[in-house]
Design a protein around this motif. Structure first.
Motif, mmCIF file in Angstrom:
data_model
loop_
_atom_site.group_PDB
_atom_site.id
_atom_site.type_symbol
_atom_site.label_atom_id
_atom_site.label_comp_id
_atom_site.label_asym_id
_atom_site.label_seq_id
_atom_site.Cartn_x
_atom_site.Cartn_y
_atom_site.Cartn_z
ATOM 1 N N ARG A 69 0.828 -1.197 0.000
ATOM 2 C CA ARG A 69 0.000 0.000 0.000
ATOM 3 C C ARG A 69 0.865 1.249 0.000
ATOM 4 O O ARG A 69 1.954 1.279 0.512
ATOM 5 C CB ARG A 69 -0.934 0.025 1.201
ATOM 6 N N LEU A 70 0.366 2.265 -0.616
ATOM 7 C CA LEU A 70 1.007 3.585 -0.622
ATOM 8 C C LEU A 70 -0.006 4.564 -0.057
ATOM 9 O O LEU A 70 -0.993 4.890 -0.700
ATOM 10 C CB LEU A 70 1.400 3.979 -2.046
ATOM 11 N N SER A 71 0.175 4.972 1.190
ATOM 12 C CA SER A 71 -0.792 5.835 1.865
ATOM 13 C C SER A 71 -0.383 7.278 1.704
ATOM 14 O O SER A 71 0.732 7.640 2.049
ATOM 15 C CB SER A 71 -0.850 5.481 3.351
ATOM 16 N N LEU A 72 -1.255 8.083 1.188
ATOM 17 C CA LEU A 72 -1.014 9.518 1.068
ATOM 18 C C LEU A 72 -1.970 10.225 2.019
ATOM 19 O O LEU A 72 -3.181 10.214 1.821
ATOM 20 C CB LEU A 72 -1.236 9.983 -0.373
ATOM 21 N N VAL A 73 -1.406 10.821 3.077
ATOM 22 C CA VAL A 73 -2.232 11.397 4.121
ATOM 23 C C VAL A 73 -1.853 12.854 4.299
ATOM 24 O O VAL A 73 -0.687 13.173 4.438
ATOM 25 C CB VAL A 73 -2.025 10.647 5.456
ATOM 26 N N THR A 132 2.713 21.566 -0.441
ATOM 27 C CA THR A 132 1.692 21.435 -1.488
ATOM 28 C C THR A 132 0.737 22.616 -1.513
ATOM 29 O O THR A 132 -0.118 22.708 -2.388
ATOM 30 C CB THR A 132 0.908 20.127 -1.324
ATOM 31 N N THR A 133 0.866 23.522 -0.550
ATOM 32 C CA THR A 133 0.147 24.791 -0.564
ATOM 33 C C THR A 133 1.146 25.901 -0.264
ATOM 34 O O THR A 133 2.278 25.646 0.128
ATOM 35 C CB THR A 133 -0.984 24.823 0.493
ATOM 36 N N GLY A 134 0.705 27.152 -0.455
ATOM 37 C CA GLY A 134 1.577 28.270 -0.155
ATOM 38 C C GLY A 134 2.472 28.650 -1.314
ATOM 39 O O GLY A 134 2.340 28.119 -2.428
ATOM 40 N N PRO A 135 3.433 29.551 -1.085
ATOM 41 C CA PRO A 135 4.277 30.074 -2.164
ATOM 42 C C PRO A 135 5.114 29.019 -2.873
ATOM 43 O O PRO A 135 5.509 29.219 -4.021
ATOM 44 C CB PRO A 135 5.181 31.089 -1.442
ATOM 45 N N GLU A 167 6.273 17.252 -6.565
ATOM 46 C CA GLU A 167 6.910 16.269 -5.681
ATOM 47 C C GLU A 167 5.888 15.254 -5.190
ATOM 48 O O GLU A 167 6.157 14.050 -5.138
ATOM 49 C CB GLU A 167 7.564 16.984 -4.500
ATOM 50 N N ARG A 168 4.706 15.736 -4.850
ATOM 51 C CA ARG A 168 3.636 14.821 -4.435
ATOM 52 C C ARG A 168 3.161 13.971 -5.613
ATOM 53 O O ARG A 168 2.949 12.756 -5.476
ATOM 54 C CB ARG A 168 2.464 15.620 -3.864
ATOM 55 N N ASN A 169 2.987 14.608 -6.770
ATOM 56 C CA ASN A 169 2.501 13.862 -7.932
ATOM 57 C C ASN A 169 3.430 12.716 -8.317
ATOM 58 O O ASN A 169 2.977 11.656 -8.753
ATOM 59 C CB ASN A 169 2.340 14.799 -9.126
ATOM 60 N N ALA A 170 4.735 12.927 -8.180
ATOM 61 C CA ALA A 170 5.699 11.900 -8.569
ATOM 62 C C ALA A 170 5.576 10.648 -7.719
ATOM 63 O O ALA A 170 6.018 9.562 -8.137
ATOM 64 C CB ALA A 170 7.122 12.452 -8.489
#
Length: 382
Positions: free
Chosen positions: A3-7, A36-39, A47-50
């Motif tokens: 499993r790959l958990s993204l939390v 993933t938010t902010g400037p 980085e998250r998408n990868a």
């Protein structure tokens, strides 16, 4: 179960207590703090998408991956890293997307004795260096190729505009150390904050100084702000950007002002142009092909490469660590730390890593290319 958990979790700041007694685990826990938010979202989102394309297990052991957003704030990054230590019992920590929160994550990793893969360049103290290795190209390697290009194009005077934080300092200090001995003269230094929406005053001073070239020490889409402002004010000289700006979003934000920029980059931005013998070509093509198939043409990113490369590294070091210890124990974390240095020629999208106790970047000239923008697309710079 694989499993790959993204939390994504918002957390409150609390003190770092002592680690609990070691307990073995049947999975390897990886904590990731990114912006993933902010400037700095232009860095953290790819980085998250990868992570869509990284393995769900290594050497037959499932990976539990926990991703927290720090918004680019060092306090949030500290909180996230402490949660990885106390609640998640992480075996490895990754992060963050920019330099200030990366320092914060490294400090916690050092206190807790957990291997840390940095996703942004940052200054290393001896304490941080014990547990941290750096995935992005170090500023001196990327700076050198920029300064050499300046010399080859008869640049003699340079203006600098960079972030008013540790990333801006890294580039300013490197210019002083490397470029000035090459007879490149700094005629003006300007700074701006990451959230700023205007650099009009700084740009007016740069234009008045009339340097042959301007170096921008910024990252993400904010790097486009000086780029567009300089062109709007009629500056005609060369503009150099660092590898912190190497993304398609830079072209989207800067628009026509991006034309002709000279940008240091990792090889992930152009694996098609690499020789077949280049160790970075195969992983670069694998990531870019998968990434653009899911997120659209011309969405490849320097920053996607960093988080993807963390798992390319873990694919090499985790099997070594598993030979001597079990996940969830201090012995396993120490074995991973040792494997960072015992494994050599670790090929990834952004370079080939050979870490040592003294060299925590582990990269050489294979980790850099120079790009320019022509007709709205990145092409190799001449």
């Amino acid at each position: 179960m694989n499993r790959l958990s993204l939390v994504a979790v918002a957390a409150a700041v609390f003190a770092l207590p002592a680690l609990p007694a070691a307990a073995q685990s049947n999975e390897i826990t990886i904590g990731i703090s990114i912006s993933t938010t902010g400037p700095a979202a232009a860095l953290g989102v790819p980085e998250r998408n990868a992570l869509d394309f990284v393995p769900k297990e290594i050497a037959g052991v499932p990976l539990k991956v926990i991703v927290l957003d720090d918004g680019g704030d060092p306090t949030n990054a500290t909180t996230n890293a402490r949660r990885f230590v106390t609640e998640s019992k992480a075996d490895v920590i990754l992060g963050s997307s920019t330099t200030p929160p990366t320092i914060a994550v490294s400090n916690v990793a050092s206190e807790a004795g957990i291997p840390h893969l940095a996703l942004a360049p940052f200054p290393l103290t001896p304490e941080r260096a014990k547990w941290s290795v750096v995935l992005p190209q170090p500023v001196p390697i990327m700076g050198k190729v920029i300064y050499e290009h300046m010399k080859a194009h008869n640049v003699k005077t340079v203006g600098y505009i960079g972030y008013s934080d540790s990333y801006g300092d890294l580039w300013f200090n490197d210019f002083k150390k490397q470029a000035e001995p090459m007879a490149l003269t700094l005629v003006d230094e300007e700074r701006f904050a990451r959230p700023d929406t205007s650099v009009a005053g700084q740009v007016l001073k740069l234009v008045a100084a009339n340097p042959d070239a301007v170096l921008v020490g910024a990252s993400g889409t904010a790097a486009a702000l000086p780029q567009t402002s300089l062109r709007d004010r009629g500056y005609k000289g060369l503009i150099y950007q660092t590898h912190g700006a190497a993304s398609m979003d830079f072209i989207r934000i800067a628009g026509p002002a991006a034309e002709g920029v000279i940008m240091a980059s990792g090889p992930v931005m152009n694996p098609e142009g690499q020789a077949d013998s280049a160790l970075t070509k195969k992983p670069g093509l694998a990531l870019d092909t998968a990434y653009e198939a899911k997120y659209g043409p011309n969405t490849r990113s320097q920053f996607a490469g960093h988080s993807y490369d963390a798992f390319e590294v873990l694919k090499r070091v985790i099997p070594v660590a598993l030979k001597t210890a079990k996940p969830g124990t201090p012995e396993f974390r120490e074995a991973i730390r040792q494997a960072f240095m015992s494994e050599h020629e670790i090929a990834a999208t952004q370079g080939v890593y050979n870490w040592t106790e003294k060299d925590r970047s582990g990269l050489d000239d294979r980790s850099r290319i120079l790009l320019t923008v022509k007709n709205g697309k990145y092409v190799p710079a001449m």
